[in-house]
Design a protein around this motif. Structure first.
Motif, PDB file in Angstrom:
ATOM      1  N   GLU A 372      -0.184   2.046   1.532  1.00  0.00           N
ATOM      2  CA  GLU A 372      -0.215   0.997   2.569  1.00  0.00           C
ATOM      3  C   GLU A 372       0.244   1.535   3.927  1.00  0.00           C
ATOM      4  N   GLU A 373       1.019   2.623   3.894  1.00  0.00           N
ATOM      5  CA  GLU A 373       1.566   3.178   5.126  1.00  0.00           C
ATOM      6  C   GLU A 373       0.492   3.877   5.969  1.00  0.00           C
ATOM      7  N   CYS A 406       3.441   9.121   0.912  1.00  0.00           N
ATOM      8  CA  CYS A 406       2.612   9.285  -0.286  1.00  0.00           C
ATOM      9  C   CYS A 406       2.433  10.765  -0.635  1.00  0.00           C
ATOM     10  N   ASP A 407       3.317  11.626  -0.122  1.00  0.00           N
ATOM     11  CA  ASP A 407       3.235  13.066  -0.381  1.00  0.00           C
ATOM     12  C   ASP A 407       1.900  13.641   0.071  1.00  0.00           C
ATOM     13  N   GLY A 408       1.300  13.013   1.050  1.00  0.00           N
ATOM     14  CA  GLY A 408       0.051  13.521   1.603  1.00  0.00           C
ATOM     15  C   GLY A 408      -1.200  13.196   0.814  1.00  0.00           C
ATOM     16  N   PHE A 411      -2.525   8.061  -1.604  1.00  0.00           N
ATOM     17  CA  PHE A 411      -2.427   7.022  -2.627  1.00  0.00           C
ATOM     18  C   PHE A 411      -0.979   6.836  -3.028  1.00  0.00           C
ATOM     19  N   LYS A 412      -0.626   5.623  -3.369  1.00  0.00           N
ATOM     20  CA  LYS A 412       0.727   5.397  -3.863  1.00  0.00           C
ATOM     21  C   LYS A 412       0.722   4.297  -4.917  1.00  0.00           C
ATOM     22  N   GLY A 413       1.127   4.656  -6.128  1.00  0.00           N
ATOM     23  CA  GLY A 413       1.151   3.690  -7.222  1.00  0.00           C
ATOM     24  C   GLY A 413      -0.242   3.443  -7.776  1.00  0.00           C
TER      25      GLY A 413
END
Ligand SMILES: [Zn+2]
Length: 478
Positions: A372-373, A406-408, A411-413
């Motif tokens: 989302e960031e 998101c470590d680049g 995607f997250k989750g």
């Protein structure tokens, strides 16, 4: 060697000439010529391997943070000094090796890894983490560290440290920030050493709740109707790692009250539900899904979760339990909701029993959620808009970009994509007459059944995930 005063210039030249003829290593040639002693030969080998190590070290520098690099240096000097490592050293909390292994685990936990991989490689030891379903490279360590690392994991998992020829598995509790994580450690002998995979069960990371998982409101309502029934069966299907267990726990947590006696049979127990009586399958000791289920029925249960219906006996017992006034939750390995009916018939269960006991079947997979960031909108001229029938001037699609949050990866989750098949009276009739799956599908569609890819595409339209993710998860091309 000349610098160290081991040989003279002349001796070296003779040695080199001999070496050209024999093709043997220079050290061995000098030894066989009697120019150096065996002790000198060893010294020579240490010098050259130290040089080699130095150049190797340069290669690792790019990947290894300074702290780890120091640990590696300390560890390797420790092993060189001691020759073989004793169990005592592997246990000592101050040993650099223990620190290194702890660092590997903690890094994994901080990255929200579900699995930590320690892979022997021709050139060293590769450490990788599975995050949101995808393997990520973490670090590359010198070969010398493989056996000590494997041994350390074996000690943690109370496994046989002397045995490296057969696969082993064990488990350990890992304290981290005032809580305890479960580690399932598995070793497997491959060419080049033992491969280790550590599954990290972080109970605090498990987001219980159908909404958290990504079920749409209208579907949660649908599921709720089934969950509130006094008896019957609810099936969840999907491949390994598709979040089936989380869905089941979420369902159970809704009905988990003092007035209900909930029993579970699991392999492994991944999350502790307050008030539920959970048991771990232990095949070696004779506690299988079938024997466990038989005994649970004598424990006056209201709700039973059977981790998996693997065989006819378990399936039959589970069906019988749901016929005799219990609400049974279970999973089965199939690709979609409708084909699980055929799968249970294949196992040897009477279609009539299936149609009268099963109330609903959920098939599911996980897709990565856009961060989302940093997610950015897909340009309006992209063909994706027309594929999804969206007007780019009124709504937007998103794509991954990558940021520190998101470590680049962009995607997250993860979010669930799913289909929910309700066994309605009409579908019940079709199952009873052994109608084809296609007929069942057609009937379901007329009663509002949404297939998994339709739910998935809705998630793309809502900016939760991408078309690529959906294609990958459903194996459908969009
Ligand atoms: Zn991001």
């Amino acid at each position: 060697m000349i610098e160290q005063g081991l040989i003279t210039q002349e001796q070296l030249e003779i040695g080199i000439q001999e070496q050209r003829k024999s093709g043997e290593l220079l050290g061995s040639v000098l030894f066989s010529l009697g120019f150096i002693s065996q002790k000198d030969l060893f010294k020579l080998l240490t010098i050259s391997s130290a040089n080699q190590e130095e150049s190797e070290q340069d290669k690792y520098n790019a990947d290894i943070p300074l702290e780890i690099e120091n640990l590696v240096k300390q560890s390797s000097s420790l092993f060189q000094r001691e020759g073989a490592i004793g169990k005592k050293e592997l246990d000592s909390a101050y040993s650099p090796l223990v620190n290194l292994v702890e660092k590997i685990i903690v890094d994994g936990i901080q990255r929200s890894a579900t699995d930590i991989h320690i892979n022997p490689d021709a050139k060293g030891v590769r450490i990788r983490y599975r995050v949101d379903g995808v393997l990520q490279h973490s670090m590359f360590l010198p070969n010398e560290l493989l056996n000590p690392i494997v041994s350390r994991f074996k000690v943690m998992g109370r496994m046989n440290i002397a045995e490296s020829r057969i696969p082993q598995d064990g488990s350990a509790e890992f304290p981290y920030k005032n809580r305890k994580l479960d580690l399932r450690i598995s070793t497997f002998p491959i060419i080049g050493g033992e491969n280790v995979v550590v599954r990290v069960l972080d109970k605090s990371k498990l987001r219980i709740g159908l909404e958290n998982l990504g079920f749409f409101d209208e579907d949660i309502e649908k599921l709720n109707e089934s969950i509130q029934l006094p008896f019957g069966m609810i099936l969840v299907t999907g491949p390994t790692g598709s979040g089936k267990t989380t869905t089941l726990y979420s369902c159970l947590s809704i009905i988990n009250t003092v007035s209900r006696n909930i029993f579970t049979l699991e392999d492994p127990v991944e999350y502790q539900l307050p008030m539920a009586r959970q048991s771990q399958i232990n095949v070696k000791a004779g506690l299988t899904f079938a024997t466990g289920l038989r005994s649970i029925l004598r424990q006056d249960p209201d709700v039973i979760l059977v981790g998996e219906m693997r065989d006819a006996e378990t399936a039959e017992l589970a069906i019988r339990a749901s016929l005799t006034g219990h609400l049974v939750f279970s999973t089965i390995h199939t690709n979609d909701a409708i084909s699980s009916i055929a799968r249970i018939i294949d196992i040897g269960i009477d279609p009539f029993l299936i149609s009268t006991t099963i109330d609903c079947i959920v098939a599911q997979r996980l897709v990565r959620s856009l961060c989302e960031e940093c997610k950015e909108s897909v340009p309006p001229f992209s063909p994706q808009y027309s594929k999804l029938g969206i007007d780019p001037s009124t709504s937007q699609l998103f794509r991954p970009k990558g940021c520190p949050a998101c470590d680049g990866s962009g995607f997250k989750g993860r979010s669930v994509i799913y289909e929910i098949l309700k066994i309605t009276p009409k579908i019940r009739d079709l199952i009873n007459v052994k109608a084809s799956l296609e007929e069942v599908r057609r009937q379901a569609a007329t009663e509002g059944f949404r297939e998994m890819h339709e739910v998935a595409l809705e998630k793309v339209r809502r900016g939760i995930t991408t078309l690529d993710e959906v294609s990958h998860a459903t194996r459908m091309h969009f």
